[in-house]
Design an enzyme around this catalytic site. Structure first.
Site, mmCIF file in Angstrom:
data_model
loop_
_atom_site.group_PDB
_atom_site.id
_atom_site.type_symbol
_atom_site.label_atom_id
_atom_site.label_comp_id
_atom_site.label_asym_id
_atom_site.label_seq_id
_atom_site.Cartn_x
_atom_site.Cartn_y
_atom_site.Cartn_z
ATOM 1 N N HIS A 1 -4.117 0.394 7.922
ATOM 2 C CA HIS A 1 -4.636 0.131 6.580
ATOM 3 C C HIS A 1 -6.097 -0.316 6.588
ATOM 4 O O HIS A 1 -6.843 -0.045 5.644
ATOM 5 C CB HIS A 1 -3.761 -0.954 5.936
ATOM 6 C CG HIS A 1 -4.074 -1.242 4.504
ATOM 7 N ND1 HIS A 1 -3.746 -0.374 3.478
ATOM 8 C CD2 HIS A 1 -4.690 -2.298 3.904
ATOM 9 C CE1 HIS A 1 -4.125 -0.893 2.319
ATOM 10 N NE2 HIS A 1 -4.706 -2.055 2.549
ATOM 11 N N CYS B 1 0.844 -1.207 0.000
ATOM 12 C CA CYS B 1 0.000 0.000 0.000
ATOM 13 C C CYS B 1 0.876 1.252 0.000
ATOM 14 O O CYS B 1 1.752 1.401 0.850
ATOM 15 C CB CYS B 1 -0.898 -0.007 1.231
ATOM 16 S SG CYS B 1 -1.698 1.578 1.527
#
Ligand code: G1P
Ligand code: G1P
Lengths: 388, 388
Positions: free
Chosen positions: A123, A52
């Site tokens: 996340h 990410c």
């Protein structure tokens, strides 16, 4: 109330904020659906994803590395829609300066700066998962960014200076304004794949431009018109008071903020968060009000998720005074936040605003009163936290 | 041309048809995409689907049976957004007749009739698969429906009577207008799951209402303003002429119609089909022009499919004179058709008009000139017909 007939008949409603109409067809929700289904929500994301580009410590597309940030983290979008500097464009210098082209092929250059702002290092969180205390740093960051980008002569300049002096700066870095003064700042979030979000890591965007975009310009014009026609009164103050008296479209409220499904809602469960007193921009909120705003935002996000027991997609955005504006424009502004969520009937069946909506007029299938009633019942703990 | 700089810089363009602006960020198409992917096109539909409510001979949701129709087939939508009769609603009779509510909670009743119109008995065709000769019956049906719904005193009444006398009626049944005169007819198609279409059988919808919806009302106001400010000249005539002279946004044309990616396109490959002479409504087209229009529509659909070698989703719609209108309104109208397709980069990557677009201003990633250039190269045979 004789308005009850609106639960059964097709009608259109007027949006005084934009001047647009919306076609409402309450009976139409019985229609079967055989079309596209949204992907069901899979709540199995890791707290940290090495791939990410928003997670702490990871590398981004253009090579920069994110710090090990604690709360929020802001950076200039690696693929900004507008940039600070670019080649000049002066339409009057082009060879199209005949009358026709001047009118029919109009263009204006736009410069500016686009930021990405993460809400949390984790996340797998969303605003719905976060407590008001965890959302507060997001409000703080929004406020500091807005404050630091206000023009030096801005009517809210002293409030901005106060906010910058009292809200502690983010230890993981701050957004410093570009050298040229910009005109408008749009804070918005696209949440969920259905709303074009390409990364589930909780984040919003902040696009700051040299021009005042159409939608806030239209709202400001409508707000100004209302003031002129109603002896200086504010539309959103009158509207909030009216909705509090009626109650049927109210979803939730605290001392500072009212959450309603507006009379003119286009999206099935559209929600409007309105400041109860005359707040013109983020910098006017007291710390107490910032907490109340964090609470309101969390409340909306959690109720959305509880409605269909899914991670509810939406686009949201804050409208407030432009970052460069006159006394009059600032005075006209009234702080509010829109939430436009597409889901209609379940976690997988959404409303499409397509053919008729694009060619003729937006159309909705349930009334805002029905939507508000359902959202009122969705309070309490987040459904995911009650499972197993 | 000094306008070439617009290929490289961020700018906004003005849409004179609606009065809106669009933010253009040409450099932004390089951005990687990790978000939602559209389902790939599977070209394996049967010519007849026993479960499709639009196929000939099949039964519909409310029990009616479709005839064994040959070309097109029209019926009243089983789940219409508006109905012919409903309870009365008279806002002035409600107990909300205080000043505030009158302004802030405005509603108008809307009646009307919604039709569904199939383009072909074959379940697995689209306009892109059909020849101009096969599309012509669709244009004929559109024309007869529009003609039969025009008011008795309509400025185009005699043209309508001529069309009804010369275009043979559909042997499989026709749409007869409701007893009360309606104000506006919107013909539109949602094609593809991405545009909310719930049945791949080729069809469009026709929603006819007692009110003039916002979008055509806005266009009519802008067209009228242009005439006032330009000595009675027509905006779309001037615009078509300008585009033909410039060429860079022209996709295709025949004698009667120009196909362009308009200067102000919002959707990546948005297309506008403009009548070259002053046609105010479908009933003014000659048989020759109806053939030319069928050719233009087929050309757009086929080029779209060829672009990414997929069945290209879009919403399309016709704007023309309202079915009940003044001499002045009819004179202001200029027949045209919009195509709003969402795909941006491939068969599976679309553009999302979401957060910034909804809160601030629509934003696009490639210029209309780049889009037109690509569509110009997509002519010829439909790609599917060249495979195997
Ligand atoms: O009637 P359909 O095709 O099922 O419905 C579709 O088109 C309508 C008109 O644009 C929209 O209101 C619906 O949201 C969409 O799903
Ligand atoms: O920058 P992102 O989140 O990848 O992009 C998303 O939001 C933007 C602003 O609303 C849109 O223009 C894009 O179409 C959408 O995919």
């Amino acid at each position: 109330m004789s308005d009850k007939v609106l639960d059964d008949i097709s009608h259109r409603r007027y949006n005084p904020l934009t001047g647009n109409w919306i076609l409402v067809s309450p009976h139409r929700s019985k229609r079967p659906w055989q079309g596209q289904q949204e992907a069901p929500f899979r709540g199995d994301l890791p707290e940290y994803d090495p791939k990410c580009y928003l997670c702490p410590g990871n590398q981004r597309a253009q090579g920069d590395q994110n710090p090990q940030y604690q709360n929020t983290f802001v950076f200039v979008n690696d693929y900004s829609a507008v940039k600070e500097t670019q080649q000049d464009y002066n339409p009057s210098n082009s060879n199209d300066n005949d009358d026709l082209a001047t009118h029919l092929l109009q263009a204006q250059p736009v410069t500016g700066r686009c930021y990405v702002l993460t809400f949390s290092p984790k996340h797998n969180l969303t605003l719905a998962d976060m407590s008001p205390a965890e959302i507060l740093p997001v409000i703080h960051t929004w406020t500091r960014i807005y404050a630091s980008h206000l023009s030096l002569s801005h009517p809210l300049r002293s409030q901005a200076d106060h906010a910058l002096a009292t809200i502690p700066p983010n230890p993981d870095g701050e957004a410093t304004p570009p050298p040229q003064q910009l005109r408008y700042m749009q804070i918005f979030e696209n949440k969920g794949a259905a709303m074009g979000c390409s990364n589930p890591h909780p984040h919003c965007q902040i696009w700051t431009t040299s021009i005042l975009p159409d939608e806030p310009a239209r709202e400001l014009a409508q707000l100004a018109k209302y003031r002129r026609e109603h002896g200086g009164k504010h539309m959103l103050e009158d509207y909030a008071r009216l909705e509090m008296a009626k109650g049927e479209r109210v979803v939730w409220q605290n001392e500072g903020f009212l959450v309603v499904c507006p009379w003119w809602a286009t999206w099935p469960f559209e929600v409007l968060v309105i400041a109860k007193r005359h707040v013109r921009g983020l910098v006017e909120l007291t710390e107490e009000e910032r907490k109340q705003f964090a609470e309101a935002v969390g409340e909306v996000a959690r109720r959305f998720d509880n409605l269909f027991e899914t991670s509810f997609p939406y686009s949201s955005g804050i409208h407030q005074a432009p970052i460069d504006c006159s006394e009059e424009e600032a005075e006209t502004s009234w702080f509010h936040m829109h939430f436009y969520p597409p889901l209609l009937r379940s976690a997988t069946v959404r409303k499409f605003l397509v053919g008729y909506e694009l060619m003729a007029e937006p159309q909705r299938d349930i009334t805002p009163e029905q939507a508000a009633e359902r959202l009122r019942k969705c309070g309490g703990e987040l459904y995911r936290n009650l499972l197993n």
